[in-house]
Design an enzyme around this catalytic site. Sequence first.
Site, PDB file in Angstrom:
ATOM      1  N   TYR A 142      -1.145   8.944 -12.503  1.00  0.00           N
ATOM      2  CA  TYR A 142      -1.926   8.238 -11.353  1.00  0.00           C
ATOM      3  C   TYR A 142      -0.816   8.058 -10.189  1.00  0.00           C
ATOM      4  O   TYR A 142       0.142   7.514 -10.347  1.00  0.00           O
ATOM      5  CB  TYR A 142      -2.464   7.033 -11.777  1.00  0.00           C
ATOM      6  CG  TYR A 142      -2.959   6.101 -10.524  1.00  0.00           C
ATOM      7  CD1 TYR A 142      -4.076   6.347  -9.670  1.00  0.00           C
ATOM      8  CD2 TYR A 142      -2.450   4.789 -10.187  1.00  0.00           C
ATOM      9  CE1 TYR A 142      -4.849   5.979  -8.874  1.00  0.00           C
ATOM     10  CE2 TYR A 142      -3.170   4.173  -9.141  1.00  0.00           C
ATOM     11  CZ  TYR A 142      -4.348   4.602  -8.748  1.00  0.00           C
ATOM     12  OH  TYR A 142      -4.788   3.738  -7.637  1.00  0.00           O
ATOM     13  N   ASP A 230       7.631   8.931  -9.285  1.00  0.00           N
ATOM     14  CA  ASP A 230       6.736   7.782  -8.891  1.00  0.00           C
ATOM     15  C   ASP A 230       7.123   6.661 -10.012  1.00  0.00           C
ATOM     16  O   ASP A 230       6.581   6.853 -11.321  1.00  0.00           O
ATOM     17  CB  ASP A 230       5.311   8.266  -9.145  1.00  0.00           C
ATOM     18  CG  ASP A 230       4.521   7.102  -8.866  1.00  0.00           C
ATOM     19  OD1 ASP A 230       4.871   5.853  -8.884  1.00  0.00           O
ATOM     20  OD2 ASP A 230       3.319   7.250  -8.671  1.00  0.00           O
ATOM     21  N   LYS A 258       4.911  -2.541  -7.987  1.00  0.00           N
ATOM     22  CA  LYS A 258       4.853  -3.468  -9.057  1.00  0.00           C
ATOM     23  C   LYS A 258       6.077  -4.353  -9.323  1.00  0.00           C
ATOM     24  O   LYS A 258       6.101  -5.463  -8.684  1.00  0.00           O
ATOM     25  CB  LYS A 258       4.238  -2.850 -10.456  1.00  0.00           C
ATOM     26  CG  LYS A 258       3.118  -1.953 -10.179  1.00  0.00           C
ATOM     27  CD  LYS A 258       2.572  -1.293 -11.265  1.00  0.00           C
ATOM     28  CE  LYS A 258       0.868  -0.944 -10.940  1.00  0.00           C
ATOM     29  NZ  LYS A 258       0.659   0.450 -10.766  1.00  0.00           N
TER      30      LYS A 258
HETATM   31  C1  LIG Z   1       0.266   1.326  -9.828  1.00  0.00           C
HETATM   32  C2  LIG Z   1       0.590   2.654  -9.629  1.00  0.00           C
HETATM   33  C3  LIG Z   1       0.745   3.363  -8.244  1.00  0.00           C
HETATM   34  C4  LIG Z   1      -0.133   2.674  -7.181  1.00  0.00           C
HETATM   35  O1  LIG Z   1       0.385   1.183  -6.685  1.00  0.00           O
HETATM   36  P1  LIG Z   1      -0.711   0.140  -6.083  1.00  0.00           P
HETATM   37  O2  LIG Z   1       0.418  -0.683  -5.631  1.00  0.00           O
HETATM   38  O3  LIG Z   1      -1.647  -0.031  -6.851  1.00  0.00           O
HETATM   39  O4  LIG Z   1      -0.993   1.080  -4.751  1.00  0.00           O
HETATM   40  C5  LIG Z   1       1.245   4.313  -8.145  1.00  0.00           C
HETATM   41  N1  LIG Z   1       1.910   4.953  -9.207  1.00  0.00           N
HETATM   42  C6  LIG Z   1       1.652   4.735 -10.207  1.00  0.00           C
HETATM   43  C7  LIG Z   1       2.371   5.166 -11.566  1.00  0.00           C
HETATM   44  C8  LIG Z   1       1.180   3.411 -10.581  1.00  0.00           C
HETATM   45  O5  LIG Z   1       1.176   2.932 -11.945  1.00  0.00           O
END
Ligand SMILES: *Cc1c(COP(=O)(O)O)cnc(C)c1O
Length: 428
Positions: A142, A230, A258
């Site tokens: 994701y 990411d 996060k």
């Molecule tokens: C949560 C998440 C995102 C997106 O972050 P948001 O602050 O929800 O837009 C992107 N990449 C990873 C790996 C994530 O876990």
Amino acid sequence: MSTNEEWFSRAQRVIPGGVDSPVRSFRSVGGIPYTVVSGSGAYVTDVEGTTYVDYVQSYGASLLGHAHPAVVERLREAVTRGTTFGAPTPGEVLLAEIMTSRVPGLEQVRLVSSGTEAVMSAVRVARGTTGRDKVLKFDGCYHGHSDALLVAGGSGVAQLGLPGSAGVTAHAVADTIVAPYNVVPQLDDTVAAVLVEPVAANMNMVAPRADFLHQLRDECDRVGALLIFDEVITGFRLDYAGAEQFFGVTPDLYCFGKVIGGGLPVGAFGGSLEVLSVLAPAGPVYQAGTLSGNPLATAAGAEVLSRVTPTDYADLSARVARFATQLSEAVRSSGLFARVPVRGPLLGLYLSREEFDEPENFVQAQTLCENGLYGPFFHAMLDQGIALAPGAYEILFVSLAHSDDDLARTVDAAAAAARVALRAHFAS
Ligand SMILES: *Cc1c(COP(=O)(O)O)cnc(C)c1O
């Protein structure tokens, strides 16, 4: 006195599906969500006054636990000075200094307001730098909900049983290539970037094979594509400096979110001076944000990051490793099989009626996540005061505030919950 049911039905009248992010709706586990009024350390309390040991922790945004006194104090101080200016502030410099001093290959970062924005911007930088169009992502990873990346996205998308999303045109994803995780793809010189979660944590948990990230680095170098980590989950959680240090692989671009906001909306992307030199105002790649580098978010983020030490990560990892073993044994003692993959302080949880190997890709993870055991297990845990994420594709977040007693309670609850899940399975 109000109930979760009352709040959720009010929410459903004025908010689509009653939630501002789909996984919160409990759709994949059934029932109605608890509505949280407060959190403290490892716990959250709902509108009915029930307190849970919380393993959601805002999907990893909370590292110290909820409402840590030092973070609250720092925010109190910051809020009185004004919350947004549209001008540079010392807070954003401080957070960027902490981040760049910790992550070896990170020379500069630009702050944004979410992980979605961070990844979207990093991809734009990669395309702007290389002059190429294609981006390769892995099945089940994701990367936020931007159009081009919302294919085979794991997490919330998988929970709703959707392959991607309506409203995303074929055109928008035409330059996105999807490949299976843990297999190094053969690239060519149309590929601008390879995007990867260094530990996949949105398809439950799938850890990289021993050489996967190293070989991915080599393959990117071979064709001149940029490697983007990411690290929205792994950054400053997997390790003091995230995945680069943990795996010994340096990407060209990093995305964060996060943890670095200490519980406030934030994201960041960064890399070497050279890679980032294409960004406006110095370069031709445009990227901007009214609330970017927000004083409250940077204050909270800097407070969290400056409080944690390498020892905290080592201790938490050791505790999580023990917890994982105990959790797995507790489930097995009840007649189900479990795998609890662990990397640093990150852990996943798979349940099955048969013995199985730890999944290495989305297809394997999906078979396990869709076997019908997680829903009853989740509810049986919740009934015992343990809040796991309301979806089988999420991982467990153990914060620094979780005590040994919290973990022991969770292990005991898991043994009982596994028995309930097994009975539910035979009844259905
Ligand atoms: C949560 C998440 C995102 C997106 O972050 P948001 O602050 O929800 O837009 C992107 N990449 C990873 C790996 C994530 O876990």
